[in-house]
Design a protein around this motif. Structure first.
Motif: not given
Length: 456
Positions: A61-62, A409-413, A419-420, A441-447
């Motif tokens: 989910n993004e 495998s999440s991004e910006n998370c 530990n993920l 980073n709150d300024k970027e989208n995340w997955k």
């Protein structure tokens, strides 16, 4: 524009206070209103198409950072129109403000000040919570500070609302109507961005480069101990945080809670009397000068040894460079239309399992669900919002299960687990939080990408 039009639009607006037009607040409202209109236009253009949320089997989910889903809270009546955390229509409301903080206890659990709000007549309430020292927080990585509101019932407490909206400065806010009764206000932070100090501090100062807290100065031909200027500044910040009602002094309850956090001991009658007899007081409460002098006397009693002083600083969230990185002070504000409330500090403690159970129930009600490995008794619930995500596992079986939740495998998370990739042990007939997740980073989208497997 004529003078009459200017008078009607600006001079009578809620942004005109004390003969001064608060232009920054006005711009923030314009910006947020524009953003809301844009989101509404996009929603209509998409034909109100429902967005699929799925994280099972490596689906993701993004969401952009501006999306704020709304939980359906039972008995939360008549939400006020919410445009901004700095609602300028509150200038005639009765407001109470209290300081507080998130700390870590000796076992690594987050503890926080908790509050009781008593309301005698049904009224609209505006509630905000925000970091007290936002400049000490890493840029684009604001610590989440929320308030969960429980109403005291005859046999149990019920979650009625929480501060689900957040502005760009990290202030969470809520506008709603409260019925008469007693409410428990429980501050909450997920722990995603608040660092645990107990895994980082060395017990032997010879291995750590620490700043000096004490210096010696000549006074009348003798060498006297003095607090360094930087240490005095840190103590002044601590004083501001533990001064919960913000009156510039520490009453007995405030100093007791400070001592409990700093050394784990209750303040006795004799100790409070000694403070009153030996240090500066005003109206029976300890002043900042008295607070500083008490720490100087502690150093003198230990012949200049700084170990006890450092223990206090560590417990209050400071590292060996005198940076506040292991605690998050906050400011709680409660405003009501009339003087019909009483707000007070009730405790400094961990929120316990009751808050986690309430959060789990909400995730189960409004989040998406998927069976783990097609097992009817094992369900993964997920809620992914604009600023955070929650993954919870429900076990209906009669035996303990271990579920691996792999979000690497999440991004910006980042996760509150540190530990993920985490293995969650869920007792029979129980539901537990597997991950609280936030953007790095709150300024970027995340997955958010999660793969769940059973651990045998």
């Amino acid at each position: 524009m004529s003078e009459a039009e200017f008078e009607r639009i600006f001079m009578r607006s809620p942004f005109m206070r004390d003969d001064f037009f608060h232009y920054i607040e006005f711009c923030r409202l314009v910006e947020k209103t524009t953003e809301k209109c844009l989101n509404k236009c996009l929603e209509v253009a998409r034909g109100l198409e429902k967005e699929e949320i799925s994280i099972a089997n490596a689906k993701y989910n993004e969401r952009p950072k501006t999306c704020i889903p709304r939980f359906n809270i039972p008995d939360a009546a008549n939400n006020l129109e919410v445009n901004s955390s700095s609602n300028s229509n509150l200038k005639h409301w009765a407001c109470r403000r209290f300081n507080g903080s998130f700390y870590f206890d000796d076992e690594g659990n987050i503890v926080t000040h908790q509050y009781i709000l008593e309301i005698s007549t049904a009224c609209n309430v505006w509630l905000t919570i925000e970091p007290l020292f936002p400049n000490s927080i890493e840029e684009n990585c604001l610590i989440d500070c929320l308030i969960y509101v429980f109403k005291d019932g005859d046999s149990s407490t019920q979650l009625v609302s929480f501060t689900e909206n957040r502005d760009d400065e990290g202030c969470y806010y809520l506008g709603t109507k409260f019925e008469p009764g007693r409410y428990f206000l429980q501050p909450f932070t997920s722990g995603c961005r608040l660092k645990n100090s107990h895994s980082n501090f060395e017990t032997d100062s010879s291995f750590v480069s620490r700043k000096s807290l004490i210096r010696q100065s000549p006074v009348d031909g003798e060498r006297r101990l003095r607090l360094t200027d930087e240490y005095r500044d840190v103590l002044a910040c601590i004083f501001k945080v533990v001064d919960l009602d913000g009156n510039g002094r520490l009453n007995r309850q405030e100093f007791t809670l400070f001592q409990w956090q700093s050394c784990g001991e209750e303040l006795t009658d004799d100790e409070w009397k000694a403070l009153k007899d030996n240090f500066e007081m005003e109206e029976g409460e300890l002043t900042l000068n008295g607070f500083l002098d008490a720490h100087l006397v502690e150093a003198e009693n230990n012949d200049g040894d700084e170990d006890d002083l450092w223990k206090t600083l560590h417990c209050m969230g400071y590292d060996d460079s005198l940076r506040l990185v292991h605690a998050c002070p906050f400011l709680l504000t409660v405003c009501t239309e009339e003087q019909v409330t009483r707000l007070r500090v009730s405790a400094l403690k961990n929120s316990g399992p009751s808050l986690e159970k309430a959060i789990c129930r909400q995730v189960m009600e409004v989040g998406t669900s998927s069976k783990i490995r097609n097992m009817n008794d094992l369900t993964l619930y997920s809620f992914i919002g604009g600023h955070s995500a929650i993954l919870a596992v429900q076990n209906k079986a009669h035996s303990m299960v271990a579920v691996r939740l792999d979000c690497t495998s999440s991004e910006n998370c980042c996760s509150h687990r540190g530990n993920l990739d985490y293995v969650l042990h869920v007792a029979p007939k129980a539901t537990l939080i597997g991950h609280y997740l936030m953007p790095l980073n709150d300024k970027e989208n995340w997955k958010v990408i999660c793969v769940e497997t059973l651990v045998m």
